[in-house]
Design a protein around this motif. Sequence first.
Motif, PDB file in Angstrom:
ATOM      1  N   THR A  39      18.022 -14.671 -23.582  1.00 59.12           N
ATOM      2  CA  THR A  39      18.931 -14.548 -22.320  1.00 59.12           C
ATOM      3  C   THR A  39      17.487 -15.277 -21.586  1.00 59.12           C
ATOM      4  OG1 THR A  39      18.820 -12.141 -22.739  1.00 59.12           O
ATOM      5  CG2 THR A  39      18.017 -12.605 -20.796  1.00 59.12           C
ATOM      6  N   THR A  40      17.360 -16.329 -20.769  1.00 60.20           N
ATOM      7  CA  THR A  40      17.262 -16.818 -19.640  1.00 60.20           C
ATOM      8  C   THR A  40      16.581 -16.832 -18.380  1.00 60.20           C
ATOM      9  OG1 THR A  40      18.112 -18.268 -19.290  1.00 60.20           O
ATOM     10  CG2 THR A  40      17.134 -19.195 -21.212  1.00 60.20           C
ATOM     11  N   GLN A  41      15.592 -17.378 -17.501  1.00 55.94           N
ATOM     12  CA  GLN A  41      15.564 -16.652 -16.171  1.00 55.94           C
ATOM     13  C   GLN A  41      16.134 -16.656 -15.402  1.00 55.94           C
ATOM     14  OE1 GLN A  41      12.317 -15.018 -15.438  1.00 55.94           O
ATOM     15  NE2 GLN A  41      13.761 -14.524 -13.743  1.00 55.94           N
ATOM     16  N   ASP A  42      16.622 -17.790 -15.674  1.00 58.19           N
ATOM     17  CA  ASP A  42      18.768 -18.504 -14.861  1.00 58.19           C
ATOM     18  C   ASP A  42      19.616 -17.260 -15.070  1.00 58.19           C
ATOM     19  OD1 ASP A  42      17.453 -20.530 -13.551  1.00 58.19           O
ATOM     20  OD2 ASP A  42      17.661 -21.978 -14.968  1.00 58.19           O
ATOM     21  N   MET A  43      19.791 -17.573 -16.800  1.00 62.02           N
ATOM     22  CA  MET A  43      20.477 -16.110 -16.683  1.00 62.02           C
ATOM     23  C   MET A  43      20.591 -14.057 -16.550  1.00 62.02           C
ATOM     24  SD  MET A  43      23.022 -17.701 -18.659  1.00 62.02           S
ATOM     25  CE  MET A  43      23.614 -19.244 -19.943  1.00 62.02           C
ATOM     26  N   ALA A  44      19.132 -14.288 -16.212  1.00 61.33           N
ATOM     27  CA  ALA A  44      18.496 -12.788 -15.885  1.00 61.33           C
ATOM     28  C   ALA A  44      18.828 -12.916 -14.322  1.00 61.33           C
ATOM     29  CB  ALA A  44      17.209 -12.508 -15.853  1.00 61.33           C
ATOM     30  N   ASN A  45      18.894 -14.123 -13.522  1.00 62.26           N
ATOM     31  CA  ASN A  45      18.533 -14.442 -11.928  1.00 62.26           C
ATOM     32  C   ASN A  45      20.404 -13.862 -12.265  1.00 62.26           C
ATOM     33  OD1 ASN A  45      16.108 -14.242 -11.137  1.00 62.26           O
ATOM     34  ND2 ASN A  45      16.463 -16.388 -11.187  1.00 62.26           N
TER      35      ASN A  45
END
Length: 163
Positions: free
Chosen positions: A84-90
């Motif tokens: 999970t990265t910030q881009d994936m979470a967004n």
Amino acid sequence: MRSHLKQLHNDINNGGRAIISVYAIPGIPKHPHKRIALISDIQTQELVLNAERIVCELLHLKRPALRKVLYSKPEGPGKRRRGTTQDMANAMHIIALVLRIGTDLTWCKIGEILGNRDHSGMVGGAKTIKNLCDVYPKFKVKINTILFRLDLKQLPKKKWDLN
């Protein structure tokens, strides 16, 4: 209460007309015009798949990586999901917001669809996306592009409500 709704429904089906206030009936969302009722799971899955495809295309993400994050399980209690990265979470929160805007699903049901997540995470993510839209107008344009390509109602130009 139900008998009044049935009577109203019968009157309208028989060619009658009725003017009612939507706010006077409990259980009806405050903005019924912005959501479509997706009753079948197949239509919901189709909307999720299309949203995944469009979000990955616009945010330049790899779809298999997003699917892995969406449907993976945490490694343990209190642990984050792997990859999970910030881009994936967004991206996941954008999909949740699209489901909320485009359907009559509850946050709990949206959380179940997107990998058995808690409704509070879905609401918090949608608030994050809303804040990003308020701060970055280009981000709001991307969200509106996603909604447009899915044939859903776009976000208003001014402040908007998540309910």
